[in-house]
Scaffold this motif. Structure first.
Motif, PDB file in Angstrom:
ATOM      1  N   THR A 200       0.840  -1.192   0.000  1.00 41.65           N
ATOM      2  CA  THR A 200       0.000   0.000   0.000  1.00 41.65           C
ATOM      3  C   THR A 200       0.880   1.248   0.000  1.00 41.65           C
ATOM      4  OG1 THR A 200      -0.077   0.154   2.416  1.00 41.65           O
ATOM      5  CG2 THR A 200      -1.743  -1.240   1.334  1.00 41.65           C
ATOM      6  N   PRO A 201       0.331   2.395  -0.395  1.00 52.09           N
ATOM      7  CA  PRO A 201       1.108   3.635  -0.333  1.00 52.09           C
ATOM      8  C   PRO A 201       1.654   3.913   1.067  1.00 52.09           C
ATOM      9  CG  PRO A 201      -0.886   3.961  -1.620  1.00 52.09           C
ATOM     10  CD  PRO A 201      -0.988   2.592  -1.012  1.00 52.09           C
ATOM     11  N   GLU A 202       0.891   3.539   2.089  1.00 55.01           N
ATOM     12  CA  GLU A 202       1.345   3.731   3.464  1.00 55.01           C
ATOM     13  C   GLU A 202       2.567   2.858   3.755  1.00 55.01           C
ATOM     14  OE1 GLU A 202      -1.745   3.092   2.566  1.00 55.01           O
ATOM     15  OE2 GLU A 202      -2.734   5.014   3.004  1.00 55.01           O
ATOM     16  N   ASP A 203       2.530   1.610   3.271  1.00 52.19           N
ATOM     17  CA  ASP A 203       3.662   0.706   3.470  1.00 52.19           C
ATOM     18  C   ASP A 203       4.914   1.234   2.761  1.00 52.19           C
ATOM     19  OD1 ASP A 203       2.175  -1.090   4.961  1.00 52.19           O
ATOM     20  OD2 ASP A 203       1.562  -2.260   3.206  1.00 52.19           O
ATOM     21  N   LEU A 204       4.733   1.701   1.532  1.00 55.86           N
ATOM     22  CA  LEU A 204       5.858   2.224   0.759  1.00 55.86           C
ATOM     23  C   LEU A 204       6.441   3.473   1.413  1.00 55.86           C
ATOM     24  CD1 LEU A 204       4.421   1.766  -2.851  1.00 55.86           C
ATOM     25  CD2 LEU A 204       6.273   0.455  -1.791  1.00 55.86           C
ATOM     26  N   ALA A 205       5.552   4.344   1.933  1.00 56.20           N
ATOM     27  CA  ALA A 205       6.012   5.562   2.607  1.00 56.20           C
ATOM     28  C   ALA A 205       6.817   5.214   3.848  1.00 56.20           C
ATOM     29  CB  ALA A 205       4.820   6.442   2.975  1.00 56.20           C
ATOM     30  N   GLU A 207       8.508   2.476   4.287  1.00 60.72           N
ATOM     31  CA  GLU A 207       9.779   1.925   3.836  1.00 60.72           C
ATOM     32  C   GLU A 207      10.754   3.038   3.493  1.00 60.72           C
ATOM     33  OE1 GLU A 207      10.965  -1.425   2.919  1.00 60.72           O
ATOM     34  OE2 GLU A 207       9.463  -1.972   4.418  1.00 60.72           O
ATOM     35  N   GLU A 208      10.267   4.048   2.766  1.00 63.49           N
ATOM     36  CA  GLU A 208      11.124   5.170   2.379  1.00 63.49           C
ATOM     37  C   GLU A 208      11.591   5.951   3.595  1.00 63.49           C
ATOM     38  OE1 GLU A 208      12.320   5.722  -0.567  1.00 63.49           O
ATOM     39  OE2 GLU A 208      11.215   4.014  -1.377  1.00 63.49           O
ATOM     40  N   GLU A 209      10.725   6.093   4.581  1.00 62.85           N
ATOM     41  CA  GLU A 209      11.088   6.809   5.798  1.00 62.85           C
ATOM     42  C   GLU A 209      12.186   6.059   6.549  1.00 62.85           C
ATOM     43  OE1 GLU A 209       9.069   8.422   9.963  1.00 62.85           O
ATOM     44  OE2 GLU A 209       7.800   7.648   8.339  1.00 62.85           O
ATOM     45  N   ASP A 210      12.064   4.753   6.594  1.00 61.78           N
ATOM     46  CA  ASP A 210      13.084   3.940   7.257  1.00 61.78           C
ATOM     47  C   ASP A 210      14.431   4.075   6.548  1.00 61.78           C
ATOM     48  OD1 ASP A 210      11.409   3.058   9.211  1.00 61.78           O
ATOM     49  OD2 ASP A 210      10.922   1.165   8.232  1.00 61.78           O
ATOM     50  N   LEU A 211      14.379   4.056   5.203  1.00 61.20           N
ATOM     51  CA  LEU A 211      15.619   4.152   4.429  1.00 61.20           C
ATOM     52  C   LEU A 211      16.287   5.506   4.597  1.00 61.20           C
ATOM     53  CD1 LEU A 211      14.562   2.346   1.118  1.00 61.20           C
ATOM     54  CD2 LEU A 211      16.172   1.531   2.803  1.00 61.20           C
ATOM     55  N   SER A 212      15.487   6.570   4.729  1.00 63.50           N
ATOM     56  CA  SER A 212      16.032   7.913   4.855  1.00 63.50           C
ATOM     57  C   SER A 212      16.729   8.121   6.185  1.00 63.50           C
ATOM     58  CB  SER A 212      14.910   8.942   4.716  1.00 63.50           C
ATOM     59  OG  SER A 212      13.994   8.843   5.789  1.00 63.50           O
ATOM     60  N   GLU A 213      16.437   7.233   7.151  1.00 61.57           N
ATOM     61  CA  GLU A 213      17.027   7.371   8.477  1.00 61.57           C
ATOM     62  C   GLU A 213      18.348   6.624   8.608  1.00 61.57           C
ATOM     63  OE1 GLU A 213      14.113   5.967  11.166  1.00 61.57           O
ATOM     64  OE2 GLU A 213      12.709   7.586  10.831  1.00 61.57           O
ATOM     65  N   ILE A 214      18.668   5.867   7.562  1.00 61.26           N
ATOM     66  CA  ILE A 214      19.905   5.080   7.621  1.00 61.26           C
ATOM     67  C   ILE A 214      21.127   5.993   7.487  1.00 61.26           C
ATOM     68  CG2 ILE A 214      21.258   3.262   6.486  1.00 61.26           C
ATOM     69  CD1 ILE A 214      18.643   2.008   5.602  1.00 61.26           C
TER      70      ILE A 214
END
Length: 214
Positions: A200-205, A207-214
């Motif tokens: 879902t768009p929420e799931d993808l968002a 995921e992107e938020e998690d990646l941006s915190e790396i």
């Protein structure tokens, strides 16, 4: 200064990730020894590789957290899969060894072999799905089967990779120690590419938020 650069270098980061992959693979081998725990180990393997190796978060010991939290669903799923493997393996043995070559049913051994290969790939989709998403027992079987069939091209690629890995381990038995983690790393990008199509768009968002915190 030089030592600090070394420990912050991509080379050292690569060594660290390679060590993590081997360690997670070792956890998988140890936890799979009782055989009936292979399903839970496979789910934990994918979870740990995804989180620790590809997302760069958590620790290799997250393997055991996933193993524990998904133990019931993954073990029940594995018992079903292993029953299917045994039935199909028996069909292959009977059609190849207990029927006369001129028997029309003898040729069906190839059908059962192909079906067994698809079952193995289905199990890979299934346990990776459990590792990544929360869903009911029956729903997980249904969704993973649909995903496998709907992405036939990727499914065939996964099948080819698995067959190649089996051949390599057969020829070089020592590779068994390294293969679980390596296979998880090879299959991860393919499975994630497929899974993202159904998120879902929420799931993808998230995921992107998690990646941006790396």
């Amino acid at each position: 200064m030089i030592l600090g650069r070394f420990f912050n270098s991509r080379f050292f980061e690569g060594i660290t990730k390679a060590t993590d992959v081997l360690l997670i693979g070792f956890y998988f081998i140890i936890c799979s020894l009782p055989v009936f725990t292979i399903g839970a180990s496979t789910t934990a393997l994918y979870y740990a590789i995804h989180k620790c190796t590809f997302k760069g978060k958590g620790y290799t010991t997250d393997f055991f957290r996933s193993f524990k939290s998904n133990f019931k669903q993954s073990t029940l799923s594995w018992l079903i899969f292993i029953l299917l493997f045994i039935v199909l393996g028996g069909d292959i043995y009977i059609t190849r060894n207990m029927l006369q070559p001129d028997n029309p049913l003898a040729a069906s051994s190839m059908f059962f072999t192909v079906l067994l290969a698809f079952m193995v790939v289905w199990s890979i989709y299934h346990f990776a799905y459990i590792a990544r998403f929360e869903n009911g027992f029956k729903a997980s079987f249904k969704v993973s089967a649909i995903i496998m069939i709907a992405n036939l091209g990727w499914t065939l690629l996964i099948m080819a990779i698995v067959i190649a890995a089996i051949v390599l381990v057969y020829l070089f038995l020592f590779l068994y120690v390294f293969m679980p983690g390596i296979m998880a790393c090879i299959l991860h990008p393919i499975l994630e590419k497929v899974f993202r199509k159904y998120m879902t768009p929420e799931d993808l968002a998230a995921e992107e938020e998690d990646l941006s915190e790396i």
